[in-house]
Design an enzyme around this catalytic site. Sequence first.
Site, PDB file in Angstrom:
ATOM      1  N   PHE A 194      68.334  39.759  52.509  1.00 57.02           N
ATOM      2  CA  PHE A 194      68.584  38.324  52.328  1.00 57.02           C
ATOM      3  C   PHE A 194      67.646  37.573  53.250  1.00 57.02           C
ATOM      4  CE2 PHE A 194      70.203  34.118  52.851  1.00 57.02           C
ATOM      5  CZ  PHE A 194      70.523  33.762  51.550  1.00 57.02           C
TER       6      PHE A 194
ATOM      7  N   ASP B  12      62.569  39.652  60.343  1.00 53.71           N
ATOM      8  CA  ASP B  12      63.374  38.459  60.110  1.00 53.71           C
ATOM      9  C   ASP B  12      64.595  38.559  61.027  1.00 53.71           C
ATOM     10  OD1 ASP B  12      65.144  36.531  59.318  1.00 53.71           O
ATOM     11  OD2 ASP B  12      64.864  36.843  57.167  1.00 53.71           O
TER      12      ASP B  12
ATOM     13  N   LYS C   5      68.324  29.615  62.565  1.00 57.20           N
ATOM     14  CA  LYS C   5      69.742  29.505  62.907  1.00 57.20           C
ATOM     15  C   LYS C   5      70.011  29.094  64.360  1.00 57.20           C
ATOM     16  CE  LYS C   5      71.362  32.615  59.260  1.00 57.20           C
ATOM     17  NZ  LYS C   5      71.838  31.695  58.228  1.00 57.20           N
TER      18      LYS C   5
HETATM   19  C1  LIG Z   1      68.138  37.086  57.729  1.00 54.08           C
HETATM   20  C2  LIG Z   1      68.078  35.710  57.122  1.00 54.08           C
HETATM   21  N1  LIG Z   1      66.901  35.191  56.763  1.00 54.08           N
HETATM   22  C3  LIG Z   1      66.792  33.961  56.241  1.00 54.08           C
HETATM   23  C4  LIG Z   1      67.914  33.180  56.025  1.00 54.08           C
HETATM   24  C5  LIG Z   1      67.758  31.814  55.404  1.00 54.08           C
HETATM   25  O1  LIG Z   1      68.009  30.815  56.336  1.00 54.08           O
HETATM   26  P1  LIG Z   1      68.315  29.321  55.850  1.00 54.08           P
HETATM   27  O2  LIG Z   1      69.649  29.324  55.182  1.00 54.08           O
HETATM   28  O3  LIG Z   1      68.301  28.512  57.129  1.00 54.08           O
HETATM   29  O4  LIG Z   1      67.214  28.930  54.912  1.00 54.08           O
HETATM   30  C6  LIG Z   1      69.166  33.689  56.371  1.00 54.08           C
HETATM   31  C7  LIG Z   1      70.390  32.895  56.131  1.00 54.08           C
HETATM   32  O5  LIG Z   1      71.482  33.379  56.062  1.00 54.08           O
HETATM   33  C8  LIG Z   1      69.257  34.985  56.936  1.00 54.08           C
HETATM   34  O6  LIG Z   1      70.424  35.516  57.277  1.00 54.08           O
END
Ligand SMILES: Cc1ncc(COP(=O)(O)O)c(C=O)c1O
Length: 402
Positions: free
Chosen positions: A141, A226, A255
């Site tokens: 994700f 990530d 986040k």
């Molecule tokens: C590992 C990871 N990458 C990217 C994102 C995407 O972040 P955003 O919702 O701020 O676009 C998330 C969101 O849950 C995430 O958990």
Amino acid sequence: MSTTSDAIRSAEAHSAHNYHPLPVVVASAEGAWMTDVEGRRFLDMLAGYSALNFGHGNRRLIDAAKAQLERVTLTSRAFHHDRFAEFCGQLAQLCGKEMVLPMNTGAEAVETAVKTARKWGYRVKGVPDGMAKIVVAANNFHGRTTTIVSFSTDPEARADYGPYTPGFEIVPYGDLTALSAAVTENTVAVLLEPIQGEAGVLVPPAGYLPGVRELTRERNVLFIADEIQSGLGRTGKTFACEHEDVVPDLYVLGKALGGGVVPVSAVVGSAEVLGVFRPGEHGSTFGGNPLACAVGLEVIAMLRTGEYQQRATELGEHLHHELGLLAGTGAVQTVRGRGLWAGVDIDPAFGTGRQISERLMDRGVLVKDTHGSTIRIAPPLVISKEDLDWGLDQLRAVLAHE
Ligand SMILES: Cc1ncc(COP(=O)(O)O)c(C=O)c1O
């Protein structure tokens, strides 16, 4: 008709139904606790998917934001502002890197990392134009943009958004042999979550991340971690990669970098890699704005103390000890995670993750289900041990009553 049902009915009438929130309407929050429109209190065991690592209304973060609100909030990147260099410098230092490219949301930072890797591939590695490949993991994700959902394996996240962006290869998470086979001379990057959050807090097998590091180094491929959900204290370290002494080429952060106050995200890496951009080739009106930088700077200062990582380690050990006692008995099938972060698989015979979440809500605890019968536990790192124990008591009670 209660205030809660009025608010929910109104939200359903006037907003797209792209979420299915628990039926609670929050009006205020402090630390690990939220209060709803009817004055009921709830223990927050989700922390905005780790965006609220430092808790709701954290004094240091609110004060930093307020002070900056009084000075200057937005310049766009057309001009310099006096918090920018400090923020980028401090964040680069926290990551042990040289350069930062600030954005706002997590998905934007992932997009930025994808663009960085492709540009690096063409300009530095010498990949033929249009041929760059990025290897990703199944069940990832990384966000919701059309390019990111193009390499999602979750039908719900992906369906009906085609045509999809090409250039991504999907391999099973945790499988080094498959990864090695997927990397070719046109591969520019491997993009992974060091722990897969949305997938249910999946920790890869020991040795996987070091193996990815070795493979990517040998084959001249960027390793992009990530750490949007796993980073900034959640697992007991500043970065989840640290648990295996791995340093990726690019960190993707989001986040908690915004302290639960404003959206702040960034890609952090070496000058050789992030140096590929020239003026006009990428950007964002709000990325790196003064308010974001002020809050981000305070987040970095707080992480520097090590206090939050330590809390996540200590409370995480306690959390996993307690959850471990439930695993394999009755309703709980398996428990995974690291630090103050857990995925708990509930026997579907006991109820869906959603049903368990609703029963917990009735007892004053807020969590979120994922993939049918898994619930995620990720309270703010500022939660007290007493409150954590109380939350666990509620979980035990819910599981005992089915
Ligand atoms: C590992 C990871 N990458 C990217 C994102 C995407 O972040 P955003 O919702 O701020 O676009 C998330 C969101 O849950 C995430 O958990």
